[in-house]
Design an enzyme around this catalytic site. Structure first.
Site, PDB file in Angstrom:
ATOM      1  N   ARG A 160      12.528   8.906   9.257  1.00  0.00           N
ATOM      2  CA  ARG A 160      11.309   8.844   9.861  1.00  0.00           C
ATOM      3  C   ARG A 160      11.434  10.388  10.946  1.00  0.00           C
ATOM      4  O   ARG A 160      10.669  10.217  12.572  1.00  0.00           O
ATOM      5  CB  ARG A 160      10.889   7.648  10.213  1.00  0.00           C
ATOM      6  CG  ARG A 160       9.847   7.221   9.489  1.00  0.00           C
ATOM      7  CD  ARG A 160       8.591   7.754   8.444  1.00  0.00           C
ATOM      8  NE  ARG A 160       7.795   7.598   7.381  1.00  0.00           N
ATOM      9  CZ  ARG A 160       8.482   6.604   6.022  1.00  0.00           C
ATOM     10  NH1 ARG A 160       9.255   7.243   5.594  1.00  0.00           N
ATOM     11  NH2 ARG A 160       7.591   5.969   5.707  1.00  0.00           N
ATOM     12  N   SER A 229       2.149   2.860   7.813  1.00  0.00           N
ATOM     13  CA  SER A 229       2.746   2.156   8.364  1.00  0.00           C
ATOM     14  C   SER A 229       2.574   2.369   9.332  1.00  0.00           C
ATOM     15  O   SER A 229       3.075   3.666  10.049  1.00  0.00           O
ATOM     16  CB  SER A 229       4.667   2.592   7.513  1.00  0.00           C
ATOM     17  OG  SER A 229       4.443   2.307   6.579  1.00  0.00           O
ATOM     18  N   GLU A 325       5.742   3.945  13.913  1.00  0.00           N
ATOM     19  CA  GLU A 325       6.677   5.567  13.700  1.00  0.00           C
ATOM     20  C   GLU A 325       4.480   6.610  13.762  1.00  0.00           C
ATOM     21  O   GLU A 325       5.110   7.321  14.131  1.00  0.00           O
ATOM     22  CB  GLU A 325       5.664   5.012  11.922  1.00  0.00           C
ATOM     23  CG  GLU A 325       6.064   6.298  10.816  1.00  0.00           C
ATOM     24  CD  GLU A 325       5.677   6.082   9.374  1.00  0.00           C
ATOM     25  OE1 GLU A 325       4.574   6.670   9.452  1.00  0.00           O
ATOM     26  OE2 GLU A 325       6.408   5.096   8.670  1.00  0.00           O
TER      27      GLU A 325
HETATM   28  N1  EPU Z   1       6.977  -7.060   2.412  1.00  0.00           N
HETATM   29  C1  EPU Z   1       6.538  -8.082   2.466  1.00  0.00           C
HETATM   30  N2  EPU Z   1       5.017  -8.281   3.771  1.00  0.00           N
HETATM   31  C2  EPU Z   1       4.774  -7.292   3.479  1.00  0.00           C
HETATM   32  C3  EPU Z   1       5.006  -6.215   3.546  1.00  0.00           C
HETATM   33  C4  EPU Z   1       5.612  -5.945   2.539  1.00  0.00           C
HETATM   34  O1  EPU Z   1       7.014  -9.592   2.322  1.00  0.00           O
HETATM   35  O2  EPU Z   1       3.018  -7.205   3.642  1.00  0.00           O
HETATM   36  C5  EPU Z   1       7.799  -7.407   1.902  1.00  0.00           C
HETATM   37  C6  EPU Z   1       7.996  -6.247   0.432  1.00  0.00           C
HETATM   38  O3  EPU Z   1       7.626  -7.266  -0.805  1.00  0.00           O
HETATM   39  C7  EPU Z   1       8.946  -5.710   0.160  1.00  0.00           C
HETATM   40  C8  EPU Z   1       9.477  -4.623   1.191  1.00  0.00           C
HETATM   41  O4  EPU Z   1       8.663  -5.906   2.743  1.00  0.00           O
HETATM   42  O5  EPU Z   1      10.292  -6.176  -0.384  1.00  0.00           O
HETATM   43  C9  EPU Z   1       9.514  -3.271   1.360  1.00  0.00           C
HETATM   44  O6  EPU Z   1       7.750  -3.439   1.148  1.00  0.00           O
HETATM   45  P1  EPU Z   1       7.151  -1.862   1.015  1.00  0.00           P
HETATM   46  O7  EPU Z   1       7.791  -1.763  -0.727  1.00  0.00           O
HETATM   47  O8  EPU Z   1       4.927  -2.569   0.892  1.00  0.00           O
HETATM   48  O9  EPU Z   1       7.537  -0.980   1.724  1.00  0.00           O
HETATM   49  P2  EPU Z   1       8.011  -0.801   3.066  1.00  0.00           P
HETATM   50  O10 EPU Z   1       8.782  -0.861   3.228  1.00  0.00           O
HETATM   51  O11 EPU Z   1       7.215  -1.526   4.187  1.00  0.00           O
HETATM   52  C10 EPU Z   1       7.803   1.730   3.453  1.00  0.00           C
HETATM   53  C11 EPU Z   1       7.581   2.989   3.551  1.00  0.00           C
HETATM   54  C12 EPU Z   1       5.943   3.276   3.316  1.00  0.00           C
HETATM   55  C13 EPU Z   1       6.028   3.949   2.114  1.00  0.00           C
HETATM   56  C14 EPU Z   1       6.746   2.570   0.731  1.00  0.00           C
HETATM   57  C15 EPU Z   1       7.394   2.921  -0.686  1.00  0.00           C
HETATM   58  C16 EPU Z   1       7.929   2.729   6.670  1.00  0.00           C
HETATM   59  C17 EPU Z   1       7.620   2.615   7.513  1.00  0.00           C
HETATM   60  N3  EPU Z   1       6.871   2.685   5.219  1.00  0.00           N
HETATM   61  O12 EPU Z   1       7.157   0.809   2.957  1.00  0.00           O
HETATM   62  O13 EPU Z   1       5.586   4.665   3.864  1.00  0.00           O
HETATM   63  O14 EPU Z   1       5.415   4.276   1.351  1.00  0.00           O
HETATM   64  O15 EPU Z   1       8.257   1.744   1.917  1.00  0.00           O
HETATM   65  O16 EPU Z   1       8.539   3.821  -0.583  1.00  0.00           O
HETATM   66  O17 EPU Z   1       9.579   3.218   6.175  1.00  0.00           O
HETATM   67  C18 EPU Z   1       3.765   5.215   5.620  1.00  0.00           C
HETATM   68  O18 EPU Z   1       4.974   6.119   6.052  1.00  0.00           O
HETATM   69  O19 EPU Z   1       2.933   5.361   6.073  1.00  0.00           O
HETATM   70  C19 EPU Z   1       4.134   4.538   4.890  1.00  0.00           C
HETATM   71  C20 EPU Z   1       3.366   3.909   3.701  1.00  0.00           C
END
Ligand code: EPU
Length: 347
Positions: A160, A229, A325
């Site tokens: 990012r 995010s 972010e």
């Molecule tokens: N999780 C929770 N609770 C929540 C949210 C997530 O327990 O409320 C857990 C999920 O179960 C999973 C882990 O956290 O085990 C990761 O969650 P997720 O796959 O939803 O991805 P993220 O790390 O929360 C990142 C990016 C997103 C992108 C997703 C999918 C960042 C800051 N965010 O989110 O990007 O869509 O991975 O690759 O890196 C964005 O930048 O606006 C965005 C949506």
């Protein structure tokens, strides 16, 4: 170049905040760049589609809004080279590529925003980053008034982050990106959620799966105002992870190449008891705690207050400091999150 005065930016930011900008410069043609006045002594902000920006005051700075259009595809022996103007919409580009049987961007489907914003924060999702396909970025330099070409390496991409947020911040404008897609394609199914697809899915099937995963978890900004995010996933060291695993054996963590570990901020926020939390018309989304949503507020400061509360609660519970972010923009230009915080008695 079009120029508008006293513009409400409500329809130009996905948080739906009604900030007023004294002047918006809409750049439609590359030749418009030469007509831009020297803004170096004034606060200004370059705005794409406003899907990662929070206006924190009722007043906004001068806005430059590039709206360059065009996509050019060149077929080589082993790859396709796709040159895209920065004002194109990112998801439309992903769709166009899949329609043209050019594969690689399917994991990045449905990310809101413009093509020009993609290199700035090196957008990424489901195991794929923009930087994986970027060959060059064309960038108009305010000082020399010329378009320069930066190679992938010169863009200094990381999680990012890029040179456009650092050394080149507000020193110019991205006009085009050049992407390369090898004809030899293999689905990237490394990310949880994609690994239950058929053995060999097509790129279109991967794209459809990504769209259904995102639609299930992430609120559509056209229905419920948000900027995806809100925080970055924090990066911690091995010792800290060992400590955390003793107490939380299920903490989602992703090992990085440099030996550090990325932790899911959404999980931290949920464990801090804040998923679905609401206050003053803003809240933490109930399906994805990493997303802050605006139900009914006109005031970007409410989102800042909520973000501060989330940051504090996660710090108290895990001793991990989340950093946003989303970019914060005041009447004086872009601000760091820390500079906006008020001392809070709750800590
Ligand atoms: N999780 C929770 N609770 C929540 C949210 C997530 O327990 O409320 C857990 C999920 O179960 C999973 C882990 O956290 O085990 C990761 O969650 P997720 O796959 O939803 O991805 P993220 O790390 O929360 C990142 C990016 C997103 C992108 C997703 C999918 C960042 C800051 N965010 O989110 O990007 O869509 O991975 O690759 O890196 C964005 O930048 O606006 C965005 C949506």
């Amino acid at each position: 170049m079009e120029l508008s005065k006293e513009v409400s930016l409500q329809s130009y930011n996905s948080f739906n905040i009604t900030a007023i900008s004294p002047t918006v410069y809409f750049l439609n043609e590359l030749t418009d760049l030469e007509q831009l006045p020297d803004l170096t002594s004034k606060p200004f902000y370059i705005l794409g589609e406003g899907s990662n920006t929070l206006f924190v005051d009722h007043l906004a700075p001068i806005i430059i809004k590039p709206n360059f259009k065009g996509v050019d595809i060149v077929e080589k022996n082993e790859s396709y080279i796709v040159t895209v103007a920065s004002g194109e919409n990112w998801h439309e580009l992903v769709n166009l590529c899949i329609e043209q049987e050019i594969y690689g961007l399917e994991n990045l489907a449905l990310i809101p925003g413009s093509v020009g914003a993609a290199p700035v924060q090196n957008i990424g999702a489901y195991g794929v980053d923009f930087s994986d396909f970027c060959v060059e970025v064309k960038w108009f330099d305010f000082i020399n008034k010329r378009v320069k070409t930066l190679s992938n390496q010169e863009c200094n991409f990381s999680y990012r982050n890029s040179i456009f947020k650092q050394a080149l911040y507000n020193k110019g404008i991205i006009t085009e990106v050049v992407l390369s897609f090898p004809k030899k394609w293999q689905a990237n199914l490394s990310y949880a959620g994609l690994n239950d697809l058929e053995i060999v899915p097509s790129a279109r099937q991967v794209m459809e799966k990504v769209i259904s995963l995102r639609s299930a978890k992430l609120p559509d900004p056209n229905v419920l105002a948000n900027a995806g995010s809100f925080f970055k996933n924090p990066i911690i060291n091995e010792n800290k992870l060992t400590d955390l695993l003793r107490v939380y054996p299920n903490i989602p963590s992703y090992r990085q190449q440099n030996g550090q570990v990325k932790i899911a901020a959404g999980w931290l926020i949920e464990q801090a008891g804040l998923k679905g939390y609401c206050s003053n018309g803003v809240g933490v989304h109930q399906n994805q705690a990493l997303v802050l949503v605006n139900y009914s507020s006109n005031d970007g400061k409410e989102i800042v207050n909520l973000a501060q509360y989330v940051q504090q609660q996660v710090l108290i519970k895990f001793d991990i400091l989340l950093s946003p972010e989303v970019r914060m923009v005041s009447a004086q230009g872009e601000k760091s999150f820390d500079s906006l915080l008020v001392k809070d008695e709750r800590v």
